[in-house]
Design a protein around this motif. Structure first.
Motif, PDB file in Angstrom:
ATOM      1  N   UNK A  47      43.031  58.455 -13.452  1.00  0.00           N
ATOM      2  CA  UNK A  47      44.014  59.309 -14.120  1.00  0.00           C
ATOM      3  C   UNK A  47      45.366  58.648 -14.280  1.00  0.00           C
ATOM      4  N   UNK A  48      45.536  57.455 -13.688  1.00  0.00           N
ATOM      5  CA  UNK A  48      46.814  56.754 -13.849  1.00  0.00           C
ATOM      6  C   UNK A  48      46.603  55.557 -14.767  1.00  0.00           C
ATOM      7  N   UNK A  49      47.701  55.032 -15.299  1.00  0.00           N
ATOM      8  CA  UNK A  49      47.552  53.915 -16.226  1.00  0.00           C
ATOM      9  C   UNK A  49      48.398  52.730 -15.787  1.00  0.00           C
ATOM     10  N   UNK A  50      47.751  51.580 -15.798  1.00  0.00           N
ATOM     11  CA  UNK A  50      48.434  50.336 -15.413  1.00  0.00           C
ATOM     12  C   UNK A  50      49.640  50.107 -16.322  1.00  0.00           C
ATOM     13  N   UNK A  51      49.442  50.387 -17.625  1.00  0.00           N
ATOM     14  CA  UNK A  51      50.533  50.163 -18.580  1.00  0.00           C
ATOM     15  C   UNK A  51      51.737  51.039 -18.245  1.00  0.00           C
ATOM     16  N   UNK A  52      51.469  52.260 -17.808  1.00  0.00           N
ATOM     17  CA  UNK A  52      52.599  53.130 -17.467  1.00  0.00           C
ATOM     18  C   UNK A  52      53.322  52.641 -16.214  1.00  0.00           C
ATOM     19  N   UNK A  53      52.552  52.098 -15.277  1.00  0.00           N
ATOM     20  CA  UNK A  53      53.183  51.571 -14.055  1.00  0.00           C
ATOM     21  C   UNK A  53      54.131  50.413 -14.418  1.00  0.00           C
ATOM     22  N   UNK A  54      53.678  49.560 -15.324  1.00  0.00           N
ATOM     23  CA  UNK A  54      54.519  48.448 -15.781  1.00  0.00           C
ATOM     24  C   UNK A  54      55.758  49.005 -16.499  1.00  0.00           C
TER      25      UNK A  54
END
Ligand code: SAM
Ligand code: SF4
Ligand code: FES
Length: 340
Positions: free
Chosen positions: A171-178
């Motif tokens: 449910x989480x996104x690597x791109x959003x973390x970046x």
């Protein structure tokens, strides 16, 4: 192997393959840790910065497979502190002599922007540096926290292996973390990130990429800790226990980012009785003693074996000071920004 260690200590640059060789090696670990200790001493001196950690809520809307605070964990009693309780703990932290307070929690939407900004503004009146570690927010929220007085933000990338990240953080996104890390940097925060070591499916190649990522984004703080399996999570049966590998990842990080702040993490000491002091002698220069009070320490149960759950903030303050002095270092009286 010594040539790679010497090159890293002198130039603070390594190729991915060289990092992988260091991580695989077992014969030259003492030399690697000693080199990181020398670089730490040269760039950061002998002072250890203490950050008082307030674990203000164990409620979380996310479901990270490794973490005991994940929303599907029914085996945990939930708590959240009211804003004025958090401010009171910060006041006590200041009285213990901490120059920074770290506000950490699960992703808990009870803390609206207004509530967070109220907390930050009030704590800022105490003349301490403020670090927030409360997960992913949008840019406007990060901006509001900054304008209210927050100085630093901790958000570990956890792993730079995107596939692994998406498997472990459904449910989480690597791109959003970046995106979060970029927003924080552009807003003028001191940005902390980091990773867990020993995650199921993680390779030494991906750990090498993690270290290069820390350098690439010019992180100001890097927290590295072993993954510790928690029986109340889907990864309860995973292997864990990567104390030595965590130390190596931390030491190489110090060699490549010589002037940043690196904590000796709680997870290190949860796996080894002297883990934080060993870390302080292998590149680290920060410790984050717990200032959470009473039952809440035990309930902030990311993983089993967490240290200090039955101790008081006053006891931890005296304990850590004694340990730091016993290894010939001293507790800093400054805020401990990266450049100061
Ligand atoms: N919710 C915020 C976030 O995820 O960034 C901050 C709190 S979170 C509990 C802080 C860190 O705990 C995470 O970044 C993760 O690296 C670490 N952590 C969670 N579960 C762990 C485990 N089982 N073993 C070791 N570290 C763990
Ligand atoms: Fe929530 Fe952070 Fe734990 Fe993930 S690591 S479940 S975001 S507290
Ligand atoms: Fe908590 Fe030593 S730091 S008991």
């Amino acid at each position: 192997m010594l040539d790679i260690i010497n090159k890293a200590a002198a130039t603070h640059e390594l190729a991915r393959e060289e990092i992988v060789r260091l991580l695989r090696d077992t014969d030259f670990m003492p030399e690697l840790l000693a080199a990181a200790d020398r670089v730490r001493k040269h760039y950061k001196g002998d002072e250890v910065h203490l950050r008082g950690l307030i674990e203000f809520s164990n409620r979380c809307k996310q479901n990270c497979l490794y973490c005991g605070l994940r929303r599907d964990n029914q085996n945990i009693e939930r708590y959240r502190l009211e804003p004025d309780e958090i401010i009171e703990l910060a006041r006590k932290a200041k009285d213990y002599g901490y120059k920074t307070v770290v506000l950490q929690s699960g992703e808990d939407d009870y803390y609206t922007v207004d509530r967070m900004c109220y907390i930050i503004r009030k704590i800022k009146e105490l003349d301490v540096a403020i670090t927030i570690s409360a997960g992913e927010k949008n840019q406007a929220e990060y901006r509001a926290y900054k304008e209210a007085g927050a100085d630093r933000y901790l958000l570990r990338i956890e792993t730079t292996d995107e596939q692994l990240y998406h498997r472990l953080d459904p449910g989480m996104s690597f791109a959003n973390r970046i995106r979060c890390l970029q927003d924080l940097k552009s807003l003028g925060y001191e940005v902390g990130t980091g990773c867990m070591v020993g995650l199921p499916g993680q390779t030494v190649e991906s750990l090498a990429e993690d270290i290069l990522f820390f350098k690439q984004i010019d992180a100001d703080m890097i927290g590295i800790g072993p993954f510790i399996p928690n029986q109340d999570t889907p990864l309860g049966e995973a292997r864990g226990g990567a104390f030595e590998l965590s130390l190596k990842v931390m030491a190489i990080t110090r060699l490549l980012l010589p002037d940043i702040n690196i904590p000796a993490t709680t997870a290190m000491e949860s796996l080894h009785p002297n883990g934080r002091m060993i870390a302080l002698q292998s590149g680290a220069n920060v410790v984050m003693p717990n200032v959470t009070e009473g039952e809440y320490r035990r309930l902030y149960a990311l993983y089993p074996g967490k240290i200090c759950i039955n101790d008081t903030p006053g006891h931890c303050r005296a304990c850590i000071t004694g340990k730091i002095q016993a290894i010939g270092r001293k507790v800093s009286g400054s805020y401990g920004f990266r450049h100061n």
